[in-house]
Design an enzyme around this catalytic site. Structure first.
Site, PDB file in Angstrom:
ATOM      1  N   GLU A   1     134.824  57.937  22.395  1.00 27.01           N
ATOM      2  CA  GLU A   1     133.624  58.250  21.626  1.00 27.01           C
ATOM      3  C   GLU A   1     133.738  57.743  20.205  1.00 27.01           C
ATOM      4  O   GLU A   1     132.821  57.103  19.672  1.00 27.01           O
ATOM      5  CB  GLU A   1     133.387  59.766  21.626  1.00 27.01           C
ATOM      6  CG  GLU A   1     132.157  60.194  20.860  1.00 27.01           C
ATOM      7  CD  GLU A   1     130.900  59.593  21.443  1.00 27.01           C
ATOM      8  OE1 GLU A   1     130.387  58.602  20.873  1.00 27.01           O
ATOM      9  OE2 GLU A   1     130.430  60.103  22.473  1.00 27.01           O
TER      10      GLU A   1
ATOM     11  N   ASP B   1     131.418  54.653  18.711  1.00 19.60           N
ATOM     12  CA  ASP B   1     130.542  54.845  17.558  1.00 19.60           C
ATOM     13  C   ASP B   1     130.825  53.824  16.461  1.00 19.60           C
ATOM     14  O   ASP B   1     129.910  53.178  15.934  1.00 19.60           O
ATOM     15  CB  ASP B   1     130.735  56.252  16.978  1.00 19.60           C
ATOM     16  CG  ASP B   1     130.210  57.348  17.881  1.00 19.60           C
ATOM     17  OD1 ASP B   1     129.510  57.030  18.858  1.00 19.60           O
ATOM     18  OD2 ASP B   1     130.509  58.534  17.606  1.00 19.60           O
TER      19      ASP B   1
ATOM     20  N   SER C   1     125.277  58.307  23.289  1.00 18.13           N
ATOM     21  CA  SER C   1     126.172  58.228  22.147  1.00 18.13           C
ATOM     22  C   SER C   1     126.418  56.791  21.719  1.00 18.13           C
ATOM     23  O   SER C   1     126.953  56.564  20.629  1.00 18.13           O
ATOM     24  CB  SER C   1     127.511  58.894  22.462  1.00 18.13           C
ATOM     25  OG  SER C   1     128.123  58.265  23.539  1.00 18.13           O
TER      26      SER C   1
ATOM     27  N   ASP D   1     107.471  49.922  24.764  1.00 20.84           N
ATOM     28  CA  ASP D   1     107.196  51.102  25.564  1.00 20.84           C
ATOM     29  C   ASP D   1     107.854  50.957  26.942  1.00 20.84           C
ATOM     30  O   ASP D   1     107.613  49.974  27.650  1.00 20.84           O
ATOM     31  CB  ASP D   1     105.680  51.250  25.713  1.00 20.84           C
ATOM     32  CG  ASP D   1     105.256  52.611  26.233  1.00 20.84           C
ATOM     33  OD1 ASP D   1     104.061  52.764  26.515  1.00 20.84           O
ATOM     34  OD2 ASP D   1     106.111  53.506  26.372  1.00 20.84           O
ATOM     35  N   ILE D   2     108.672  51.914  27.336  1.00 24.20           N
ATOM     36  CA  ILE D   2     109.337  51.902  28.636  1.00 24.20           C
ATOM     37  C   ILE D   2     108.523  52.788  29.573  1.00 24.20           C
ATOM     38  O   ILE D   2     108.363  53.982  29.318  1.00 24.20           O
ATOM     39  CB  ILE D   2     110.784  52.416  28.532  1.00 24.20           C
ATOM     40  CG1 ILE D   2     111.526  51.694  27.399  1.00 24.20           C
ATOM     41  CG2 ILE D   2     111.510  52.247  29.860  1.00 24.20           C
ATOM     42  CD1 ILE D   2     111.572  50.193  27.533  1.00 24.20           C
TER      43      ILE D   2
ATOM     44  N   GLY E   1     102.915  55.238  26.330  1.00 24.97           N
ATOM     45  CA  GLY E   1     103.020  56.038  25.119  1.00 24.97           C
ATOM     46  C   GLY E   1     104.298  56.861  25.136  1.00 24.97           C
ATOM     47  O   GLY E   1     105.262  56.547  25.834  1.00 24.97           O
TER      48      GLY E   1
ATOM     49  N   ASP F   1     107.038  59.567  26.023  1.00 29.20           N
ATOM     50  CA  ASP F   1     107.414  60.375  27.181  1.00 29.20           C
ATOM     51  C   ASP F   1     108.753  61.021  26.909  1.00 29.20           C
ATOM     52  O   ASP F   1     109.471  60.654  25.968  1.00 29.20           O
ATOM     53  CB  ASP F   1     107.456  59.544  28.471  1.00 29.20           C
ATOM     54  CG  ASP F   1     108.382  58.343  28.374  1.00 29.20           C
ATOM     55  OD1 ASP F   1     109.602  58.539  28.183  1.00 29.20           O
ATOM     56  OD2 ASP F   1     107.895  57.201  28.496  1.00 29.20           O
TER      57      ASP F   1
END
Length: 569
Positions: free
Chosen positions: A261, A265, A489, A529-530, A543, A545
């Site tokens: 992690e 990052d 993450s 937009d997915i 839009g 979601d």
């Protein structure tokens, strides 16, 4: 060892939101010795309420102004100090700007002051190892004169809390080992530089002059390994320094997941914004640790441009007082002009809670953060399937060598729950009402049932997204070898890097970014937009979601929109 006595019957009042559940049945415990030295944090109220334009933007103030106008009142500090010292405890540290006081002393005296019995407990840590920690059950009490002064008392119970929101691919080496869940193609991995091309990060920017803060709750990094990774990408290694918080420090080589992690990052953010200075705040993996790490980052000097948070826990794992305490710090971030990017979770619409139901991850559900969800990303030949993108809403070709000439980035909601490989978090908060800037995005199908409020009254999660599927993941380096990781993450520091580059181009901090994004409308769309897929409880839609929010970034277009919005204010 002398057991601690029962708390004295001195007058006291309950501290709201401080109740702790009993320890798990398999956790051994015994009363903590009365003379055992303990310490804990006390968060005090503000001397004046934070105005809405500071808590939710667009107003900002300096760190000194925040302390002078909205820090702890000297009279409140004096009242708490008097009560603490009268109880036989010591004030070890005071930070008036963040309204924090650290108290230390014998366990027996702490228990008597707070109306509780402290326990020595032994349970299981996040890595599965035996872990000794302090604990308590039930609620805390404070003297009557402090009833309206104290917001939270943190650290009397330091049982493990939270998790890193990263995911590993199940299907082996990228490009090998059979079909992935994304429609028959094998696993793939992208370098951060390829993703900068896919997402159109603004050219001629690298985050120079910006400070990017990160908070970590375990693990660590080796400087030589980071240099090797960045040099291998052809990127000048960024400046990376660590800050020790509450006794924790950079500690690589102990917890593999935590190391993954931390380095995910740093490597994603550093490769995408190599001109920025990265400051990594290491704190214990406890509720108090979370609050103190974020406080350390937000109230640092100089003030950071952005804070990236890739760790979290379901909302109902936080006590109300700890959630209130962290919200106070995140409101400080907004007032200081800091953009906070937080991962939305990696276990779909349940957030991994036993018994199912719909839950969201915190702090990704905070109205003071930019909540980042996840997608699955494939590069298709031009003319291939473009499922997942709304026509005319930014489904253009990914440009540059990383994407490959004539190739289109095709994104769908990340959901590999059927394979046990996770899915993007998202849904409706049980803790927060809907922010004003999100009220226009309330699809009828996105309701949070059984919470006593309608769909237009709960905070929706996430706000935005980026690739997070580990089977279309990020190529990084951990433990001396190249590997592939994913999870929200990874998407959160990607957005944090974009914030650094946008801030550099605008020569100004962005602050609370979500309201600006929800206000943008005119084409060319700054977000893609997915519209294909779901996270187990919510479907993608045109839009906003509760899977991928408003969509994934188109960095240069977003810069143009932000620049235009500033000239029209």
């Amino acid at each position: 060892m002398t057991p601690s006595p029962a708390p004295s019957p001195r007058p006291s009042v309950p501290l709201p939101g401080s109740f702790r559940d009993a320890l798990p049945a398999d956790a051994a415990s015994a009363p903590l010795g009365a003379g055992e030295q303990v310490d804990f944090s006390v968060l005090l109220r503000r001397r004046a309420p934070l105005p809405r334009d500071l808590a939710h933007g667009p107003g900002t103030i300096t760190r000194d102004e925040l302390a002078d106008r909205f820090g702890a009142d000297p009279a409140d500090l004096a009242a708490v100090r008097h009560a603490v010292e009268a109880a036989g405890l010591t004030v070890a540290d005071v930070h008036a700007g963040s309204r924090r006081m650290t108290v230390a002393g014998p366990a027996g005296a702490a228990g008597a002051l707070l109306g509780t019995r402290l326990l020595a407990a032994r349970g299981t840590g996040r890595d599965g190892r035996a872990l000794a920690h302090r604990a308590r059950t039930g609620g805390l009490h404070v003297p009557p004169e402090l009833a309206d002064v104290v917001v939270a008392v943190l650290g009397t119970d330091d049982r493990p809390h939270g998790r890193p929101l990263l995911s590993r691919p199940l299907l082996g080496t990228p490009g090998k080992n059979g079909p992935a869940h994304g429609g028959g193609a094998g696993p793939v991995a992208y370098t951060p530089l390829q993703l900068a091309e896919v997402y159109g990060f603004p050219p001629d920017t690298d985050g120079s002059g910006r400070i990017a803060a990160l908070v970590e709750f375990g693990g660590g990094y080796e400087e030589a390994e980071l240099r090797a990774y960045f040099t291998g990408l052809g990127v000048t290694p960024p400046v990376v320094r660590s800050v020790d918080v509450a006794g924790a420090a950079n500690n690589p080589g102990v917890d593999e997941d935590a190391d993954g992690e931390v380095q995910l990052d740093i490597e994603v953010l550093g490769a995408l914004a190599p001109g920025a200075e990265l400051v990594v705040h290491f704190a214990p993996g406890t509720i108090r640790g979370y609050v103190e790490a974020v406080t350390s980052a937000v109230h640092a000097s100089p003030t950071p441009t952005v804070l990236s948070i890739s760790w979290g826990a379901p909302e109902d794992h936080w006590t109300p007082q700890s959630l209130a305490a962290l919200e106070e710090v995140l409101a400080d971030a907004a007032a200081l002009g800091i953009t906070v990017c937080a991962a939305a979770g990696d276990v779909g619409s349940t957030d991994g809670e036993k018994g199912g139901g719909r839950h969201v991850d915190y702090p990704g559900s905070s109205p003071h953060v930019l909540s980042v969800g996840g997608t699955s990303l494939r590069l298709a030949d031009d003319g291939g399937s473009r499922a997942g993108r709304t026509p005319g809403a930014g489904a253009g070709k990914a440009q540059g060598a990383g994407a490959g000439s004539g190739r289109t980035a095709v994104e769908t909601v990340w959901n590999a729950l059927a394979l046990g490989s996770g899915a993007t978090g998202g849904g409706r908060s049980a803790a927060f009402p809907v922010p004003l800037w999100q009220r226009r995005y309330q699809p009828a199908g996105q309701r949070q049932p059984g919470r006593g409020q309608g769909p237009a009254e709960r905070r929706g999660v996430p706000d935005v997204a980026a690739v997070a599927d580990p089977s279309t993941g990020y190529r990084i380096r951990v433990g001396g070898k190249d590997t592939t990781l994913g999870g929200t993450s990874a998407a959160a520091p990607l957005w944090a890097a974009l914030v650094c580059r946008l801030s550099e181009a605008l020569d100004a901090p962005l602050g609370l970014l979500a309201p600006l994004l929800y206000a943008l409308e005119a084409p060319p769309a700054p977000l893609t937009d997915i519209t294909s897929g779901d996270n187990g409880g919510y479907p993608a839609a045109v839009g906003w979601d509760a899977c991928t929010g408003l969509g994934t970034p188109r960095g240069a277009a977003l810069l143009a929109h932000l620049r235009a919005s500033r000239t029209t204010r």
